[in-house]
Design an enzyme around this catalytic site. Sequence first.
Site, PDB file in Angstrom:
ATOM      1  N   CYS A   1       0.821  -1.214   0.000  1.00 37.54           N
ATOM      2  CA  CYS A   1       0.000   0.000   0.000  1.00 37.54           C
ATOM      3  C   CYS A   1       0.859   1.269   0.000  1.00 37.54           C
ATOM      4  O   CYS A   1       0.728   2.124  -0.867  1.00 37.54           O
ATOM      5  CB  CYS A   1      -0.943  -0.016   1.197  1.00 37.54           C
ATOM      6  SG  CYS A   1      -1.761   1.547   1.486  1.00 37.54           S
TER       7      CYS A   1
ATOM      8  N   HIS B   1     -25.187  21.591   1.160  1.00 34.16           N
ATOM      9  CA  HIS B   1     -25.460  22.110  -0.176  1.00 34.16           C
ATOM     10  C   HIS B   1     -24.572  23.310  -0.451  1.00 34.16           C
ATOM     11  O   HIS B   1     -24.388  24.136   0.437  1.00 34.16           O
ATOM     12  CB  HIS B   1     -26.932  22.527  -0.282  1.00 34.16           C
ATOM     13  CG  HIS B   1     -27.271  23.172  -1.583  1.00 34.16           C
ATOM     14  ND1 HIS B   1     -27.497  22.442  -2.724  1.00 34.16           N
ATOM     15  CD2 HIS B   1     -27.371  24.481  -1.931  1.00 34.16           C
ATOM     16  CE1 HIS B   1     -27.751  23.276  -3.725  1.00 34.16           C
ATOM     17  NE2 HIS B   1     -27.688  24.525  -3.272  1.00 34.16           N
TER      18      HIS B   1
END
Length: 455
Positions: free
Chosen positions: A40, A440
């Site tokens: 990794c 939002h």
Amino acid sequence: MLYDLIIIGGGPAGYNAAERAADGKLKTLLFESRALGGVCLNEGCIPTKTLLYSAKIYDYAKHSTEYGVSFGSASIDHAFVIERKNKVVKTLVGGVSAKLKKAGVEVVAGKAEILGKTAAGFTVKSGDKEYSAKQLLICTGSEAAVPGIPGLRESVADGFAMTNREILGMTAVPEKLVVIGGGVIGLEMASYFNSIGSKVKVLEMLDHIAGPTDREISTILQKNYAKRGVEFQLGAKVTAVGSGGVTYELNGKTETAVADKVLVSIGRRANTAGIGLENIGVLTERGAIVTAPTGKTNVPGVWAAGDVNGRSMLAHTAYREGEVAINNILGKKDSVNYDSIPSVIYTNPEVAAVGETSESIKEKGLDASAHSLTMRYSGRYVAENEGGDGIVKLIVDNKHNSVLGVHMIGSYASEIIYGAAMMVERQMRLENVREFVFPHPTVCEVIREAAFDIK
Ligand code: NAI
């Protein structure tokens, strides 16, 4: 000296487990034969993300005029990108080493081999020294599969063909790169080399790319890359590699793809050979250690976590498997829920997924349905993606209205998917998803939009 726990392998499964074990006051010894951080950190997730980030900046620069920005012609210095990648890796490997030290984990740089079991515990040898522990956790990971296709192993040996390991060290830019295998590694590398100017051809044996990814999503991904010039040859059976090309069979005909370099990315094999598993009778199946979702093997006191169990072969699964094994060793009941593990392909656009797909619900005969919605329902997505064709797809259980799967292709998908994974993990119903307040304007709002779009 007798340790409570010996961990073999210092990748995400091993190093994270070692820290958790030390937190739990276990006297822990960890062996690592290559570099802490495993595949990794050293030759997988982190190096590729470093490269892909440079490619993303370069792509943004190339398309900046679409957003009203211009600053001359952009260029990318691949050798510099590789050097920066090496710096990033060094920093993170150093971080792992420091964390283990702080936690009080003893680390031996060397290959470990299990010799056997005595009344005191398991005996492990490294170099000419022997060590003993009450319990063993095996986290030896995986390596690239390089099957016996004529010429392939010779080509890897002479540098014409590469696995993930070699390609991440290559400082030259191949003019023509042939990628064998259109899975995660193949697609991420195809993405990078396409961005920086190589002519990339992907040879995939199946009739679709991206393996188990929801087919609607993988089709959109393929279209995006085909538009950017990546050539895909599906249904291609590679028969030979070498002499400046890759030979493959397609519909009964023999074809050759000319290459300067070849990437072989056709899956990975668990590292179970040469570590002495046979000396204590650890059961393997198709080369991987057989484990329960608790991490238990068939031998009491022996545990395994990460790619070596061949279950999911993802770094984040490895983290969880490592800590689950430690929790069980410490007497806390825990197990991995393999049904809600998110996955990401870091292409541009990104692909992220969790749970059932349109295909898997059919295969399993589940009473569920799939609902797709364009990401253009998100204002932020439209603002940031000229001509974007991203979608979100919810897989919903028809009877309980619960979320069984979420699939996305588009910006920030990699960062959004964990929230979706929680919905799947907790078997959240659509009405609960609708009750959530999503920030939002964001791209993640499309999940809420999709939930309302299902009547
Ligand atoms: P993969 O299993 O994802 O894809 C291999 C592909 O090669 C498949 O599509 C398969 O059909 C194809 N293939 C197999 N034999 C072939 C042949 N002879 N000729 C042509 N095509 C052939 O394996 P990959 O890409 O090597 O990745 C290995 C592992 O690493 C995966 O388990 C993946 O999960 C992990 N990984 C995860 C990443 C992420 O989470 N973003 C990034 C990179 C790797």
